[in-house]
Scaffold this motif. Structure first.
Motif, short mmCIF file in Angstrom:
data_model
loop_
_atom_site.label_atom_id
_atom_site.label_comp_id
_atom_site.label_asym_id
_atom_site.label_seq_id
_atom_site.Cartn_x
_atom_site.Cartn_y
_atom_site.Cartn_z
N CYS A 80 57.55 80.40 149.28
CA CYS A 80 56.72 79.64 150.12
C CYS A 80 55.99 78.45 149.28
N VAL A 81 55.11 79.17 148.27
CA VAL A 81 54.47 78.29 147.32
C VAL A 81 55.26 77.20 146.83
N LYS A 82 56.63 77.68 146.30
CA LYS A 82 57.46 76.59 145.59
C LYS A 82 58.06 75.66 146.74
N GLU A 83 58.29 76.05 147.81
CA GLU A 83 58.79 74.93 148.81
C GLU A 83 57.90 74.03 149.23
N ALA A 84 56.56 74.65 149.14
CA ALA A 84 55.34 73.73 149.62
C ALA A 84 55.28 72.70 148.41
N GLY A 85 55.61 72.96 147.28
CA GLY A 85 55.53 72.07 146.07
C GLY A 85 53.75 72.16 145.81
N PHE A 86 53.33 73.43 145.97
CA PHE A 86 51.54 73.60 145.69
C PHE A 86 51.49 73.88 144.26
N HIS A 87 52.68 74.07 143.56
CA HIS A 87 52.43 74.65 142.22
C HIS A 87 52.74 73.70 141.00
N GLY A 88 52.59 72.39 141.15
CA GLY A 88 52.92 71.61 139.97
C GLY A 88 52.99 71.81 138.68
N GLN A 89 51.79 72.15 138.05
CA GLN A 89 51.87 72.45 136.62
C GLN A 89 52.48 73.72 135.97
N ASN A 90 52.63 74.71 136.90
CA ASN A 90 53.43 75.89 136.58
C ASN A 90 54.66 76.26 136.98
N ALA A 91 55.20 75.18 137.36
CA ALA A 91 56.83 75.42 138.05
C ALA A 91 57.51 76.05 137.54
N ALA A 92 57.48 76.15 136.16
CA ALA A 92 58.31 76.86 135.08
C ALA A 92 58.27 78.49 135.24
N SER B 98 50.08 89.70 148.34
CA SER B 98 51.12 88.68 148.49
C SER B 98 51.25 88.26 149.99
N LEU B 99 50.78 89.06 150.81
CA LEU B 99 50.73 88.82 152.36
C LEU B 99 49.90 87.65 152.46
N GLY B 100 48.68 87.76 151.79
CA GLY B 100 47.58 86.74 151.97
C GLY B 100 48.27 85.30 151.45
N VAL B 101 48.79 85.29 150.29
CA VAL B 101 49.64 84.04 150.00
C VAL B 101 50.27 83.48 150.89
N LEU B 102 51.28 84.45 151.40
CA LEU B 102 52.34 83.92 152.44
C LEU B 102 51.87 83.35 153.47
N ALA B 103 50.71 84.18 154.28
CA ALA B 103 50.05 83.83 155.28
C ALA B 103 49.32 82.33 155.31
N LEU B 104 48.53 81.95 154.14
CA LEU B 104 48.18 80.70 153.90
C LEU B 104 48.88 79.71 153.79
N CYS B 105 49.93 79.95 152.99
CA CYS B 105 51.21 79.13 152.62
C CYS B 105 51.94 78.74 153.81
N ALA B 106 52.20 79.60 154.79
CA ALA B 106 53.05 79.55 155.94
C ALA B 106 52.36 78.64 156.94
N SER B 107 50.93 78.82 156.87
CA SER B 107 50.04 78.03 157.80
C SER B 107 49.75 76.74 157.28
N GLY B 108 50.27 76.24 156.17
CA GLY B 108 50.06 75.00 155.70
C GLY B 108 48.93 74.66 154.87
N ILE B 109 48.52 75.91 154.34
CA ILE B 109 47.16 75.78 153.53
C ILE B 109 47.38 75.76 152.27
N ARG B 110 47.11 74.94 151.39
CA ARG B 110 47.17 75.00 149.90
C ARG B 110 46.68 75.98 149.44
N VAL B 111 47.73 76.94 148.52
CA VAL B 111 47.25 77.82 147.99
C VAL B 111 46.52 77.58 146.64
#
Ligand code: B12
Length: 426
Positions: A202-214, A152-165
């Protein structure tokens, strides 16, 4: 007088701040902030990126000391991560915390590189690659190489740095929430739910997760419900040490500060009782008390910051061992189930580590080894038997049948008791 207090409470409530009639909360937060800054001077081993992150998320700063600590991270911690990468060890959690620490100091992440097999690539590329390895391990064995907290820390760090997860990476976290995979020993890991909550928000707010939003929304709702359900009547969410991360996650996921007031008060009571003497513990609760979360690093600006945090000199306190001794019985249960029993009289107030050292020196065939970690010494070998992360085993610590909520260095022996150290699988 009472009406003044009520009016100031109502005003505080309306402005979204928890009720604070005499500024004592700010004084307490400031003293925690100073303790954390002071810990930089006494810290042994590697500079701690979690401490740096919390200092940077505070409202008051000491630019000189924070800057010097940033330099230490870029040298000592950097070299340590470099050697782990060169030895193909997975260090996703430490890399993620390093990333968040650098980001919290508004440091240009693209200038940080590591060299593996003569190829130099940026920290973020390496973190992304480490996450791919973790993801592949989950696909094979339903478990990350490290643990879901670090994932989770890894996902957060990438996402908070503006990297698409990568969607596959975040999906693995969503599935783990769905299947209740977050465990700490035998119990649920509230810390991991909290970290996963911040990561997925973070992933949600970045809009990285188009297909699986639900599915993402379902996972976030489930995390919120888990955290709320874990709230005890005294305000703690999980235990004293998970409450800070839980409040951070709830705030990140949109809870109002007033909804977390009881948990914040519980942490303040703990702080007054000196529960948070380990800098790592302060580093996880202080952002929450400042109504911030690790997610706020994403939009952190470093201009016009306060620079008023000064440390008054403190007289060194010499604690002499108590003359009163208590009897401690230590039972070791190895992986085969065989047990060994020891007994030692130790001064009241000794740490469990000191008790184990007394036993080791007493020629009773008791030995142990420890490894250093951000939380302090982690018991890794007892009587020659190792309990390793790679084998999904650890030495579980209990006192009179109840699992300890602190490690060997922090747990203090105040009364006669039976300690059990069990080689446990998880
Ligand atoms: C995962 C985890 C574990 C795993 C670690 C192995 C794995 N699967 O990776 C296991 C299940 C083995 C574990 C064991 C313990 N844990 Co634990 N653990 C965590 C957790 C959820 C994440 C740690 C992490 O990966 N951090 C990220 C990386 C980057 O930091 P790191 O320092 O390099 O990580 C290593 C150390 O943290 C170490 N570690 C894990 N737990 C503990 C506890 C202590 C006291 C120490 C010194 C080290 C340590 O293992 C990590 C992986 O190598 C944290 C939650 C949190 N809020 O931090 C709790 C947490 C650190 N653990 C905690 C506790 C109490 C324990 C135990 C003492 C429980 C017990 N009664 O036996 C034992 C340690 C006993 C020992 N042998 O010394 C508490 C510590 C509170 C405190 N004030 O000290 C925490 C905060 C959970 C909580 N809210 O209560 N833990």
């Amino acid at each position: 007088m009472l009406s003044v207090i009520i009016i100031s409470c109502l005003l505080a409530f309306a402005s979204g701040k928890p009720c604070n009639t005499d500024g004592s909360n700010s004084q307490l937060h400031l003293s925690l902030n100073k303790n954390l800054l002071r810990s930089l001077e006494t810290q042994q081993g590697l500079p701690n990126p979690s401490v740096h992150l919390a200092l940077r998320l505070s409202n008051t700063h000491n630019h000189a000391k924070e800057g010097a600590h940033l330099d230490k991270l870029k040298n000592n911690l950097h070299n340590d991560i470099q050697s782990s990468l060169s030895n193909s060890q997975s260090v996703v959690g430490l890399m993620a915390l390093y990333t968040l620490a650098l980001k919290s100091s508004c440091y240009d992440l693209n200038t940080i590189t590591f060299t593996v097999s003569e190829k130099s690539e940026t920290l973020l590329i390496h973190l992304k690659k480490q996450m791919e390895l973790e993801k592949e391990h989950i696909a094979l064995s339903h478990r990350p190489l490290t643990n879901y907290y670090q994932y989770s820390l890894g996902v957060l760090a990438l996402c908070a740095s503006g990297i698409r997860v990568n969607n596959h990476v975040s999906n693995k976290l969503i599935k783990a929430v769905e299947h209740d995979y977050f465990k700490h020993g035998e119990s649920e890991s509230i810390d991991t739910y909290a970290m996963a909550g911040m990561a997925l928000q973070c992933v949600k707010e970045a809009g990285f997760h188009g297909q699986n939003a639900a599915e993402l929304d379902t996972a976030l709702n489930k995390i919120k419900q888990k955290l709320l359900a874990a709230q005890r009547s005294d305000g703690h969410i999980g235990n004293e040490f998970s409450t800070g991360l839980a409040v951070q996650a709830l705030l990140a996921m949109g809870s109002q500060v007033e909804e977390c007031a009881a948990s914040m008060e519980a942490m303040r009571t703990d702080a007054r009782n000196n529960t948070y003497h380990n800098p790592m513990a302060i580093s996880q609760i202080l952002p929450a008390l400042h109504q911030k979360s690790y997610l706020t690093v994403k939009s952190k600006q470093c201009q016009n910051e306060d620079n008023t945090l000064v440390l008054e000199p403190v007289d060194p306190v010499v604690v002499l061992p108590s003359k009163t001794k208590v009897n401690v019985k230590v039972k070791v249960v190895v992986s085969s189930g065989a047990t060994a029993l020891y007994s030692v009289d130790a001064p009241v107030g000794s740490s469990l580590l000191e008790v184990l050292e007394l036993l080791k020196g007493a020629n009773v065939n008791f030995t142990f080894e420890k490894e250093s970690s951000l939380w302090g010494p982690f018991l890794s070998v007892v009587n020659g038997e190792q309990a390793r992360q790679s084998d999904r085993r650890y030495w579980k610590l209990s006192s009179d049948g109840a699992a300890l909520s602190e490690g060997v260095n922090d747990f203090k022996i105040m009364t006669a008791q039976n300690i059990t150290i069990t080689n446990t699988s998880y």
